[in-house]
Scaffold this active site. Structure first.
Site: not given
Length: 528
Positions: A268, A305
């Site tokens: 990720e 994120c």
């Protein structure tokens, strides 16, 4: 566990180890004070020993009952709570994250670990499928075919910097791998190694308490990239989970694909999480949007994120009103200490790059000490964005660029120019959604999560959550790294053809002794 009990050693199965003389230290991001003790860099011998133990324990662990695995996860959750204030204090010292944030993050970690335990105990996660044979079928008999998910083997987990509890040593990657029956070797994040060791010992204690092989969990320390690459290269490694930068994730991905037998890397990585504001939303609630946007942008000093790094606002008087309100809220936002000096330096350079971009105006910047990150808002227009594609790159921290657009076609062009994203957000009215279907369809091809009248920070840990997206948001858009479905990353389907019923796994036997949901001849059922 008192901080004095942190030893700075590797945790290899049940044993501590420190064979490498090279050490590093953690520092307090707020004061730059050195934190004891020094931590030993994992040696090649220690890496091999941890992976070998994981490999040797893989068969036993994969064949343990789901009840035993559930009890392991519950013991980890109990241990995180029993660690009390000592764990939070060390984590605060290493990350400068406020205590209320850490309390909330620990609660999330404990709750998600218990959720995975419930999922494992229920059992339907194995996705059992049964297609009965038919010996009388013409022109050829039909075989009896049954399949289910099984564990893949040892998993290497890289702890994230920005979630030292929820996406680190005891985070989703570790707990879903253990739930799947995969041994875990965790690479501690060098910015909070003491926190990692404390949690690692909690997991080791839980492994011992449930009577499982000690080799199913190890924790290795290291600042050098070589430790991580050696773990990925090790022949016993079956899969890798990583949360971090595009450069870091891609480097591990490339290493994995150079192996004689390539393995999956579930990374990720980067995302700017664009926000598209439609005119109707401004007319209804411009002030609320501005306030919530800055709240999302500055949450955790912008170190999420899912941080919204780009916002599209229509030109004209109403758009001007929203831009002005965003600037006011940004100027009033409190500065904050970032997780470590490397992140802060990158943020400072990124803000300078945006400021120096021709056609971009620095609209607002909060005031604060030089060593802290301040909320920063830049503004430009569609023509500049077309020319300066660097504005579509992630800047980790509390900075976002406003792009003024003239019409729906320009929004669609921006959507089509995006790389893969974790999220995209639309603010508007229900009627505007019907008017902007081409934009929505474009965004559906770019993101893992599409949000309406909200903001992307704050991820609900639930069965339907998708925390992933097309590259470079992640290295594999087929999977989520948050929520129970994350377990699929550490499994593979196995098919049994014409096996005697008594020799099949319980999940595939005719009587369905575990009572799980299965697909039998194309129909979902819990029946025998």
């Amino acid at each position: 566990m008192p901080i004095a009990h942190i030893q700075g050693k590797q945790l290899i199965g049940a044993d501590g180890s420190a064979t490498n003389a090279d050490t590093f230290v953690a520092t307090d991001p707020a004061t730059q004070a050195v934190l004891d003790p020094p931590f030993h860099e994992a040696s090649s011998e220690e890496i091999d020993r941890a992976m070998t133990l994981a490999s040797e324990s893989a068969d036993v662990f994969s064949n343990t009952s789901y009840e035993t695995r559930a009890k392991l996860l519950e013991a980890i959750a109990d241990g995180l709570m029993d660690a009390g204030q000592d764990l939070l204090d060390r984590c605060h010292a290493e990350t400068a994250l406020p205590m209320n944030r850490l309390q909330g993050e620990r609660a999330r970690t404990v709750n998600q670990t218990r959720l995975f335990a419930e999922m494992i105990r229920e059992g339907s996660w194995v996705e059992a499928k049964i297609d009965h044979g038919d010996a009388d079928r013409s022109p050829a008999p039909k075989p009896d075919v049954r399949s289910m998910l099984i564990s893949i083997g040892p998993v290497v987990v890289f702890g994230a910097s920005n979630f030292p509890l929820a996406i680190s040593v005891a985070g989703t990657d570790t707990t879903t791998a253990l739930a799947a029956g995969c041994p875990v070797v965790c690479k501690a994040h060098p910015a909070h190694p003491g926190t990692c060791e404390m949690i690692g010992k909690i997991i080791c204690d839980a492994v011992k308490a449930t009577g499982l092989p000690a080799g199913i969990f190890s924790l290795l320390q290291g600042q050098s990239h070589q430790v991580g690459h050696s773990l990925v290269e090790h022949p016993a490694t079956a899969a890798v989970a990583f949360t971090g930068s595009i450069a870091g994730g891609r480097a591990l991905f490339d290493t994995a694909n150079r192996r004689p037998n390539p393995i999956p890397v579930y990374a990720e990585m980067g995302s700017i999480n664009p926000v598209f504001v439609l005119p109707g939303a401004i007319a209804e609630r411009a002030e609320q949007i501005a306030q919530a946007f800055i709240g999302s942008l500055t949450m955790g000093v912008g170190q999420f994120c899912t941080n919204p790094g780009l916002i599209l606002i229509p030109s004209g008087d109403q758009g001007d009103q929203l831009v002005q309100s965003i600037a006011q809220h940004a100027a009033a936002a409190a500065p904050g200490t970032m997780l470590h000096s490397g992140i802060h330096d990158a943020f400072t350079k990124g803000v300078a790059r945006i400021k120096d971009t021709d056609g971009v105006q620095l609209l607002s910047q909060a005031k604060g000490p030089r060593e802290q990150a301040c909320c920063t808002i830049a503004v430009t227009d569609f023509a500049v964005l077309q020319r300066e594609r660097s504005l579509l790159e992630e800047l980790f921290g509390p900075c976002s660029t406003i792009v003024r657009y003239e019409n729906a076609n320009q929004m669609i062009e921006v959507a089509q120019a995006l790389e893969g994203q974790l999220t995209a957000t639309l603010h508007g009215s229900d009627s505007e959604l019907s008017e902007h279907q081409p934009l929505i369809r474009s965004l559906q091809q770019k993101v893992g999560r599409l949000i309406f009248n909200g903001f992307p920070t704050g991820i609900e840990v639930c069965h339907a959550m998708v925390h992933g997206g097309p590259y470079p948001a992640t290295s594999d858009a087929h999977f989520t790294s948050i929520g129970p479905a994350a377990i699929k990353r550490f499994t593979r389907p196995l098919c049994f053809q014409d096996f005697p019923n008594d020799y099949l796994p319980a999940e595939l036997q005719d009587a369905n002794p575990r009572g799980i949901m299965r697909m039998v001849n194309g129909v979902f059922t819990r029946d025998q």
